[in-house]
Scaffold this active site. Sequence first.
Site, short mmCIF file in Angstrom:
data_model
loop_
_atom_site.label_atom_id
_atom_site.label_comp_id
_atom_site.label_asym_id
_atom_site.label_seq_id
_atom_site.Cartn_x
_atom_site.Cartn_y
_atom_site.Cartn_z
N MET A 81 1.79 11.11 -32.22
CA MET A 81 2.43 12.41 -32.03
C MET A 81 3.43 12.38 -30.87
SD MET A 81 -0.85 14.92 -32.64
CE MET A 81 0.11 16.43 -32.52
N ASP A 240 -1.91 12.09 -35.68
CA ASP A 240 -3.02 11.13 -35.75
C ASP A 240 -4.40 11.78 -35.62
OD1 ASP A 240 -2.57 11.70 -33.05
OD2 ASP A 240 -2.10 9.65 -32.50
#
Length: 507
Positions: A81, A240
């Site tokens: 991210m 994730d």
Amino acid sequence: MAYLIGVDLGTSGTKTVIFDEQGTPLASKTIEYPLYQPQNGWAEQDPLDWYHAACGSMKEVVAKSGVNPKDIKGIGISGQMHGLVMLDKDGNVLRKSIIWCDQRTAKECEEITSKVGAQRLIEITANPALTGFTASKIMWVKNNEPEVYAKCAHILLPKDYVRYMLTGEFATEVSDASGMQLLDVPNRCWSDEVLTKLDIDKSLLAKVYESPEVTGKVTKKASELTGVPEGTPVVGGAGDNAAAAVGTGTVEDGIAFTTIGTSGVVFAHTSKVSIDPKGRVHTFCCAVPGAWHVMGVTQAAGLSLKWFRDNFCHEEMIAAEGMGKDPYFIMDKQAERIPIGADRLLYLPYLMGERTPHLDPDCRGVFFGLSAMHTRQHLLRAVMEGVTYSQRDSIEVLRSMGVKINDMLACGGGGSSPLWRQMLADVYNCPVKTVVSKEGPALGVAILAGVGTGIYKSVVEGCHAVIKTNEPQKPIQENSVQYEKFYKLYTQLYPALKDSYKTLSAL
């Protein structure tokens, strides 16, 4: 039989797995790529490395699995991210991506807080301004590389760049977009207020989808590179942690997971948006449409045990090598011999400062109560217990926000330790389970692809069909009573040391 592909774009490499509709992995391939650190505290990667790794790994798993490519129904992408990808009007990368762990943006965080307002920023984006998030990276490029910013026509996150290259579509989804600090998290859309105050043109940003929605289809060119048929749908996917949540079945109220990796995460699902006004935990949109997740972070969870192993457990490492065992297995056995509370020895795991619940970069690790009777094994047990108490801190913040936790899953390296799982069960006072599949984020986004293409009716139904758990470790009541006394003392230590930490950092 239908097949689904999960692509997990990590920091060290991209792992691609092909699954059947029961969630059985048929083939897996990881391709690694470099990390660039042009200055101390900076961290960058080349977006084309991600795309080449995604294409190469997809091509290999399609070939290795032996499935008919026509039976591949969809692709989901999980990603690291917060990374910043900037493209020009022709879709070319303008500079290397500044990724999640880059720490250059402290001044920009102050600028964002000043322009939006500390409280208002949390109300809208559900988080305080943090160096890891994307907004501060955009502001850094604006302030320091104006010639690059002037050419920028598109801003994407890492996995969304791979999506663009596969489909030609500029798209993102709510879970990853939540980590940009530009999303109105309660309303699941870009925040016009934040964008206006930061003077960021909304047209630079991609369209926002829900995670299981189809965002595009594989182009002819991408088909040739991946071995996946042209026209195969690509769904939103997830950041994730949100992808890992789907991959562990953490998709309903009352379910949470604890990850003990280098850092530690306590992640809980909630169907009602809940934001901590103090910003101690992160609230993001999750991969389940209309729901959110709340996440507390311990900076040095598994890192504390690794630090202890590397500096004080050479004998165990040598013995483990001779026995063909993991050193942590031997360390577990030694810690088991020490009683709860390590004979009145406590450890504060603040080796890297702390995020939840203290948000204090200056605090540092402490052994408290050390006496001449304590051995290396006592210190080892205290480290494991201290990390567990720090995870309990996150649980307490979540509970204070009205987030219910009845079921806990354990993930990461620490989650594979039966002793550590029992500590978690006893300290949390709830059962702790593990998931049979080890594929985590890749499985999670494959399930999302299955939802988007109609194989499963919903994310929850997909998880019920695919996710299987092992028997839980239940809390032992007398252990929970003992741990409660030590945890109470643990919570008193940080406030007592807070001012001393500040003094120490200034010396």
